[in-house]
Design an enzyme around this catalytic site. Sequence first.
Site, PDB file in Angstrom:
ATOM      1  N   GLY A  80       0.832  -1.215   0.000  1.00 28.34           N
ATOM      2  CA  GLY A  80       0.000   0.000   0.000  1.00 28.34           C
ATOM      3  C   GLY A  80       0.855   1.248   0.000  1.00 28.34           C
ATOM      4  N   GLY A 107      -0.488   4.928  -0.911  1.00 29.57           N
ATOM      5  CA  GLY A 107      -1.568   5.542  -0.141  1.00 29.57           C
ATOM      6  C   GLY A 107      -1.102   6.702   0.735  1.00 29.57           C
ATOM      7  CD  GLN A 108      -3.717  10.231   5.202  1.00 27.16           C
ATOM      8  OE1 GLN A 108      -4.415   9.288   5.590  1.00 27.16           O
ATOM      9  NE2 GLN A 108      -3.738  11.414   5.779  1.00 27.16           N
ATOM     10  CE1 TYR A 137     -10.204   0.990   8.027  1.00 26.58           C
ATOM     11  CE2 TYR A 137     -11.177   2.266   9.807  1.00 26.58           C
ATOM     12  CZ  TYR A 137     -10.080   1.920   9.043  1.00 26.58           C
ATOM     13  OH  TYR A 137      -8.862   2.501   9.295  1.00 26.58           O
ATOM     14  CE  LYS A 144      -7.738  -1.174   9.510  1.00 29.67           C
ATOM     15  NZ  LYS A 144      -6.467  -1.637   8.934  1.00 29.67           N
ATOM     16  CB  ILE A 200      -3.135   9.968   9.573  1.00 27.60           C
ATOM     17  CG1 ILE A 200      -3.146   8.664  10.381  1.00 27.60           C
ATOM     18  CG2 ILE A 200      -1.699  10.457   9.339  1.00 27.60           C
ATOM     19  CD1 ILE A 200      -2.349   8.668  11.634  1.00 27.60           C
TER      20      ILE A 200
HETATM   21  C1  AKB Z   1     -11.041   6.614   8.643  1.00 27.29           C
HETATM   22  O1  AKB Z   1     -11.562   7.714   8.895  1.00 27.29           O
HETATM   23  O2  AKB Z   1     -11.665   5.650   8.179  1.00 27.29           O
HETATM   24  C2  AKB Z   1      -9.581   6.438   8.977  1.00 27.29           C
HETATM   25  C3  AKB Z   1      -9.418   5.921  10.354  1.00 27.29           C
HETATM   26  C4  AKB Z   1      -9.560   6.814  11.522  1.00 27.29           C
HETATM   27  O3  AKB Z   1      -9.176   4.770  10.535  1.00 27.29           O
HETATM   28  N1  AKB Z   1      -8.885   7.675   8.795  1.00 27.29           N
END
Ligand code: AKB
Length: 316
Positions: A8, A11-12, A142, A146, A172
Amino acid sequence: MKSILVLGAAGQIGSELVPYLRNIYGDKNVIAVYRSTPLPREIMEGGPCENMDALDGEQMLSVVNKYNVDSIINLVAVLSAKGEANPTLAWKINMESHFNALEISRQTKGAVFTPSSIGAFGPTTPMDHTPQDTVMRPTTVYGISKIAAELLGDYYALKFGVDARGLRYPGIISNVTLPGGGTTDYAVEIYYDAIKNKSYTCNLSAGTYLDMMYMPDALRACAELMEADPSKLVHRNCFNITAMSFDPEKIAAAIRVHIPDFRLEYKVDPVKQAIANSWPNSMDDSAARDEWGWKPEYDLAGMTSDMLEVLRKKLK
Ligand code: AKB
């Protein structure tokens, strides 16, 4: 870490972590992996690069063997808001890339770094000074990916001796590569719009507090955790880390110190707002401080002056 594979890399975080690590570990010892998004020229020309799909375990193993990789940093992810629009894709990408990294590290006896997130928490988590060990019932795909990745990392560490470590990153903020598909993206966009238009329309409401961090601290945290003495680590996957907590009004006030006529308006995105409401207001990162000496350098004021200075030159 001696030979590091960064998945990755376009990416950012990846686009800044690769040059950061090459500076510390040597250009030829940090291999940048990308798939569809091209890498910045600095990365392409600065050291080894591989065009590869992180979901292809065989390909990953052959790249790991080619460079004798001892540490995999897996930054491949579909973020929170994009994940809600396509849960199947988010689960597949987030979990399969992680599983491949862990499985290969089991075979090579290597280390794995995986970023988790404030998104691993959920609405039943204590919202203020969120403890390291607490209720974790995320309500986004998400977040579910995680927390599953955190548990799988601990499982591989316990069962197979894989040196799996991770951080629960907050939002971030950075000025090289824009984030995409996240809930905290507003806190990056606001700086770009402050320079370009002296105004910003925010998709989260006033009073929505979230943990945040400036990119230089996020990069340093990754390297420091991976170099930390394993005998001191009570936790592995993953550590709460934070640098600041603010809502849109507070970041706007910090920008007005430099751009007094900056205007903030609101057009709330209900999906992002619901996600943000389910995440902590501010985390307790004392376990990271105690176990490996974590300490952020940037607060909101310091980050804001640096962001605006960098973006003024970049957007000129
Ligand atoms: C998001 O907003 O999905 C990410 C995170 C805080 O994991 N930047």
